[in-house]
Design an enzyme around this catalytic site. Structure first.
Site, PDB file in Angstrom:
ATOM      1  N   ARG A 118     -17.501  20.481  27.238  1.00 31.64           N
ATOM      2  CA  ARG A 118     -17.926  19.520  26.191  1.00 31.64           C
ATOM      3  C   ARG A 118     -16.760  18.888  25.428  1.00 31.64           C
ATOM      4  O   ARG A 118     -16.926  18.358  24.339  1.00 31.64           O
ATOM      5  CB  ARG A 118     -18.913  20.165  25.215  1.00 31.64           C
ATOM      6  CG  ARG A 118     -20.141  20.708  25.902  1.00 31.64           C
ATOM      7  CD  ARG A 118     -21.293  20.891  24.946  1.00 31.64           C
ATOM      8  NE  ARG A 118     -22.412  21.479  25.660  1.00 31.64           N
ATOM      9  CZ  ARG A 118     -22.633  22.779  25.755  1.00 31.64           C
ATOM     10  NH1 ARG A 118     -21.840  23.638  25.155  1.00 31.64           N
ATOM     11  NH2 ARG A 118     -23.665  23.225  26.446  1.00 31.64           N
ATOM     12  N   LYS A 140     -11.486   4.246  26.742  1.00 33.22           N
ATOM     13  CA  LYS A 140     -12.569   4.015  27.712  1.00 33.22           C
ATOM     14  C   LYS A 140     -12.251   4.870  28.938  1.00 33.22           C
ATOM     15  O   LYS A 140     -11.193   4.715  29.547  1.00 33.22           O
ATOM     16  CB  LYS A 140     -12.642   2.548  28.136  1.00 33.22           C
ATOM     17  CG  LYS A 140     -13.473   1.677  27.209  1.00 33.22           C
ATOM     18  CD  LYS A 140     -13.780   0.324  27.842  1.00 33.22           C
ATOM     19  CE  LYS A 140     -14.609  -0.544  26.894  1.00 33.22           C
ATOM     20  NZ  LYS A 140     -14.854  -1.907  27.448  1.00 33.22           N
ATOM     21  N   GLU A 182      -3.542  -8.323  33.011  1.00 32.51           N
ATOM     22  CA  GLU A 182      -4.036  -7.840  31.702  1.00 32.51           C
ATOM     23  C   GLU A 182      -3.069  -8.242  30.583  1.00 32.51           C
ATOM     24  O   GLU A 182      -3.484  -8.462  29.443  1.00 32.51           O
ATOM     25  CB  GLU A 182      -4.250  -6.319  31.722  1.00 32.51           C
ATOM     26  CG  GLU A 182      -5.179  -5.811  32.836  1.00 32.51           C
ATOM     27  CD  GLU A 182      -6.673  -5.842  32.500  1.00 32.51           C
ATOM     28  OE1 GLU A 182      -7.086  -6.657  31.643  1.00 32.51           O
ATOM     29  OE2 GLU A 182      -7.424  -5.058  33.123  1.00 32.51           O
ATOM     30  N   LYS A 224      -3.845  -4.380  21.758  1.00 31.02           N
ATOM     31  CA  LYS A 224      -4.994  -3.524  22.098  1.00 31.02           C
ATOM     32  C   LYS A 224      -5.275  -2.516  20.984  1.00 31.02           C
ATOM     33  O   LYS A 224      -6.435  -2.274  20.623  1.00 31.02           O
ATOM     34  CB  LYS A 224      -4.774  -2.812  23.435  1.00 31.02           C
ATOM     35  CG  LYS A 224      -5.994  -1.975  23.811  1.00 31.02           C
ATOM     36  CD  LYS A 224      -6.323  -1.901  25.259  1.00 31.02           C
ATOM     37  CE  LYS A 224      -7.651  -1.169  25.452  1.00 31.02           C
ATOM     38  NZ  LYS A 224      -7.944  -0.888  26.842  1.00 31.02           N
ATOM     39  N   GLU A 234     -16.872  -0.907  20.909  1.00 28.81           N
ATOM     40  CA  GLU A 234     -17.260  -2.217  21.433  1.00 28.81           C
ATOM     41  C   GLU A 234     -18.603  -2.730  20.911  1.00 28.81           C
ATOM     42  O   GLU A 234     -19.486  -3.119  21.671  1.00 28.81           O
ATOM     43  CB  GLU A 234     -17.288  -2.164  22.982  1.00 28.81           C
ATOM     44  CG  GLU A 234     -17.220  -3.545  23.609  1.00 28.81           C
ATOM     45  CD  GLU A 234     -17.101  -3.502  25.141  1.00 28.81           C
ATOM     46  OE1 GLU A 234     -16.086  -3.010  25.633  1.00 28.81           O
ATOM     47  OE2 GLU A 234     -18.033  -3.971  25.804  1.00 28.81           O
ATOM     48  N   ARG A 238     -14.112  -5.890  20.300  1.00 29.58           N
ATOM     49  CA  ARG A 238     -13.516  -5.228  21.470  1.00 29.58           C
ATOM     50  C   ARG A 238     -13.960  -5.893  22.775  1.00 29.58           C
ATOM     51  O   ARG A 238     -13.224  -5.889  23.756  1.00 29.58           O
ATOM     52  CB  ARG A 238     -13.845  -3.731  21.482  1.00 29.58           C
ATOM     53  CG  ARG A 238     -13.193  -3.042  22.663  1.00 29.58           C
ATOM     54  CD  ARG A 238     -13.127  -1.535  22.579  1.00 29.58           C
ATOM     55  NE  ARG A 238     -12.393  -1.029  23.738  1.00 29.58           N
ATOM     56  CZ  ARG A 238     -11.959   0.201  23.877  1.00 29.58           C
ATOM     57  NH1 ARG A 238     -12.173   1.085  22.913  1.00 29.58           N
ATOM     58  NH2 ARG A 238     -11.306   0.573  24.960  1.00 29.58           N
ATOM     59  N   ASN A 242     -12.613  -7.921  27.472  1.00 27.27           N
ATOM     60  CA  ASN A 242     -13.308  -8.021  28.757  1.00 27.27           C
ATOM     61  C   ASN A 242     -13.235  -9.432  29.343  1.00 27.27           C
ATOM     62  O   ASN A 242     -13.937  -9.745  30.312  1.00 27.27           O
ATOM     63  CB  ASN A 242     -14.780  -7.620  28.541  1.00 27.27           C
ATOM     64  CG  ASN A 242     -15.226  -6.512  29.459  1.00 27.27           C
ATOM     65  OD1 ASN A 242     -16.026  -6.749  30.354  1.00 27.27           O
ATOM     66  ND2 ASN A 242     -14.725  -5.319  29.268  1.00 27.27           N
ATOM     67  N   HIS A 245     -13.708 -10.115  33.080  1.00 26.47           N
ATOM     68  CA  HIS A 245     -14.149  -8.866  33.712  1.00 26.47           C
ATOM     69  C   HIS A 245     -15.573  -8.920  34.245  1.00 26.47           C
ATOM     70  O   HIS A 245     -15.895  -8.206  35.181  1.00 26.47           O
ATOM     71  CB  HIS A 245     -13.993  -7.699  32.742  1.00 26.47           C
ATOM     72  CG  HIS A 245     -12.572  -7.236  32.566  1.00 26.47           C
ATOM     73  ND1 HIS A 245     -11.585  -8.044  32.052  1.00 26.47           N
ATOM     74  CD2 HIS A 245     -11.963  -6.050  32.864  1.00 26.47           C
ATOM     75  CE1 HIS A 245     -10.434  -7.368  32.019  1.00 26.47           C
ATOM     76  NE2 HIS A 245     -10.641  -6.158  32.516  1.00 26.47           N
ATOM     77  N   HIS A 249     -15.359  -7.730  37.771  1.00 23.36           N
ATOM     78  CA  HIS A 249     -15.994  -6.483  38.210  1.00 23.36           C
ATOM     79  C   HIS A 249     -16.963  -6.751  39.362  1.00 23.36           C
ATOM     80  O   HIS A 249     -17.110  -5.916  40.266  1.00 23.36           O
ATOM     81  CB  HIS A 249     -16.732  -5.816  37.048  1.00 23.36           C
ATOM     82  CG  HIS A 249     -15.819  -5.082  36.099  1.00 23.36           C
ATOM     83  ND1 HIS A 249     -16.218  -4.636  34.866  1.00 23.36           N
ATOM     84  CD2 HIS A 249     -14.516  -4.703  36.221  1.00 23.36           C
ATOM     85  CE1 HIS A 249     -15.217  -4.006  34.261  1.00 23.36           C
ATOM     86  NE2 HIS A 249     -14.170  -4.044  35.063  1.00 23.36           N
ATOM     87  N   HIS A 262      -7.882  -4.260  40.627  1.00 23.24           N
ATOM     88  CA  HIS A 262      -8.552  -4.629  39.380  1.00 23.24           C
ATOM     89  C   HIS A 262      -7.900  -5.866  38.744  1.00 23.24           C
ATOM     90  O   HIS A 262      -8.588  -6.831  38.379  1.00 23.24           O
ATOM     91  CB  HIS A 262      -8.537  -3.451  38.409  1.00 23.24           C
ATOM     92  CG  HIS A 262      -9.126  -3.759  37.072  1.00 23.24           C
ATOM     93  ND1 HIS A 262     -10.474  -4.006  36.889  1.00 23.24           N
ATOM     94  CD2 HIS A 262      -8.542  -3.913  35.845  1.00 23.24           C
ATOM     95  CE1 HIS A 262     -10.697  -4.278  35.609  1.00 23.24           C
ATOM     96  NE2 HIS A 262      -9.542  -4.226  34.953  1.00 23.24           N
TER      97      HIS A 262
END
Ligand SMILES: NC(=O)c1ccc[n+]([C@@H]2O[C@H](COP(=O)([O-])OP(=O)(O)OC[C@H]3O[C@@H](n4cnc5c(N)ncnc54)[C@H](O)[C@@H]3O)[C@@H](O)[C@H]2O)c1
Ligand SMILES: O=C(O)C(=O)C[C@@H](O)[C@H](O)[C@H](O)COP(=O)(O)O
Ligand SMILES: [Zn+2]
Length: 367
Positions: A118, A140, A182, A224, A234, A238, A242, A245, A249, A262
């Site tokens: 956990r 993330k 990026e 960032k 987000e 935030r 993206n 993306h 993606h 990527h």
């Protein structure tokens, strides 16, 4: 050596940036509370940097978890190998997981840290440009699903990010370019002067000029860290990180994870976001060409795969994580240096964007 901070109250952490920081105990040992450490890395990075890191960790009991290399291994099955190794070596809640590698390793090791018993501590030691400017910062973590990128994961912050810029000397050229996608993203979404700086230095960055690289890494991490500090999970700003993306993606998933890197998919996806921003009357055609030219000079693609139809894009875009209550939201540009997250666009404009002639645009860019 430069230190930045991600300010998140009790989850705040430092980002150390410098040459050879990997060998310097003072940037790593204070962030490890127990005796045991698990270094998660892959079969490419291990022969290059694992012994160096182990030397820095002298005095700790180190379990090395060496995973197969590649985006296609960012899966449940491979994640399970991390848990297997942790349990076999009896790691408990005092353990620290260290991610040594690119974004794939960082995302998976971070997710393992979020889940194992956990939650245990973790440290990011990013070794690709992309991971140094983006994925190691912000918490993330996660894995891919065949139907969508990063679909299973958690927000889970590291205790420290240790960026050794000298590790970039072994990085293949194609991976360096992927990282530049990026870097350019930060200029496009929030820092037009940085874009100008990149236009001046892009050739030197590709030649691994250490001072230009350090400057670009620092400025990217600072951007960032600011955004993450303002919106960790987000719910607002935030999402501007993206940019490109939602389209990108879709390219990665449709083409098969790892076929397009990527960063390459983000570059082509950003070309689509720029096109849509022009069609909405926000971005000028001149600024679109200016941005596309920078991607091209960085060694990145600006034309999406010819094999993808608008329906192929829509299939993956429909499950993008920015979809809210069934409504697609996109990151678009009002102008260079100003991004917006919006669902307020005519569906026809999106359809035209998905079937625009990107090859013709690329031909206008020159050499
Ligand atoms: N969590 C986030 O905020 C975030 C942000 C951006 C990207 N990502 C994720 O990051 C991943 C992409 O990361 P990436 O571009 O680093 O890819 P990657 O992790 O696959 O690394 C690229 C390649 O470089 C190799 N490599 C790593 N360091 C090296 C070095 N110093 N010398 C030689 N080879 C080296 C790797 O083994 C791999 O073959 C994607 O899965 C993407 O979704 C996450
Ligand atoms: O940190 C963020 O937030 C980002 O969006 C950074 C992106 O570059 C990165 O690729 C991220 O993993 C994408 O997030 P996702 O939520 O769209 O999977
Ligand atoms: Zn990204």
């Amino acid at each position: 050596m430069r230190t930045l901070n991600v300010n998140l109250g009790e989850r705040s952490y430092p980002i150390f940036i410098g040459q050879d920081v990997l060998s310097q105990q003072q940037y790593i040992l204070p962030y490890i509370k127990g005796r045991k450490v698990a270094v998660v890395t892959n079969e490419t990075v291990a022969p290059l940097y694992l012994e160096k890191l182990k030397a820095t960790l002298q005095g700790k009991e180190v379990t090395a978890v060496v995973l197969p290399d590649g985006e296609r291994y960012k899966t449940w099955e491979v994640l399970q190998k991390i848990f297997d190794a942790l349990l076999e070596d009896k790691h408990d809640r005092a353990t620290t997981i260290i991610a040594l590698g690119g974004g794939v390793i960082g995302d998976m090791a971070g997710f393992a840290a979020a889940c194992y018993q956990r939650g245990v501590d973790f440290i990011q030691v990013p070794t690709t440009l992309l991971s140094q400017v983006d994925s190691s910062v912000g918490g993330k973590t996660g894995i891919n699903h065949p139907l969508g990128k990063n679909m299973v994961g958690a927000f889970y912050q590291p205790k420290a990010v240790v960026i050794d810029t000298s590790s970039l000397v072994t990085l293949p050229e194609r991976e360096l370019s992927a990282g530049l996608a990026e870097v350019i993203k930060y200029g496009l979404i929030c820092d037009e002067p940085f874009l100008v700086r990149l236009e001046e230095s892009i050739d030197q960055l590709r030649l691994l000029d250490q001072s230009k690289l350090s400057e670009a890494i620092e400025r990217s991490c600072a951007a960032k860290a600011d955004v993450v500090g303002a919106d960790e999970r987000e719910s607002g700003i935030r999402a501007t990180l993206n940019l490109g993306h939602t389209f990108g993606h879709a390219i990665e998933a449709h083409q098969g994870y790892g076929s397009w890197l990527h960063g390459e998919a983000v570059a082509a996806g950003t070309a689509m976001a720029l096109e849509m921003s022009c069609r909405l009357g926000w971005l000028s055609r001149d600024d679109q060409i200016r941005a596309l030219r920078l991607f091209k000079r960085a060694g990145l693609p600006v034309v999406p795969p010819a094999s993808m139809s608008p329906d192929d894009f829509m299939k993956y875009m429909a499950v993008d994580k920015k979809v809210l209550d069934g409504q697609l939201r996109l990151v678009l540009l009002k102008r260079l240096g100003e991004a917006v997250v919006t669902s307020d666009f005519p569906y026809d404009t999106l359809k035209q964007t998905l079937s625009a002639d990107y090859q013709a645009l690329a031909e206008q860019l020159g050499d």
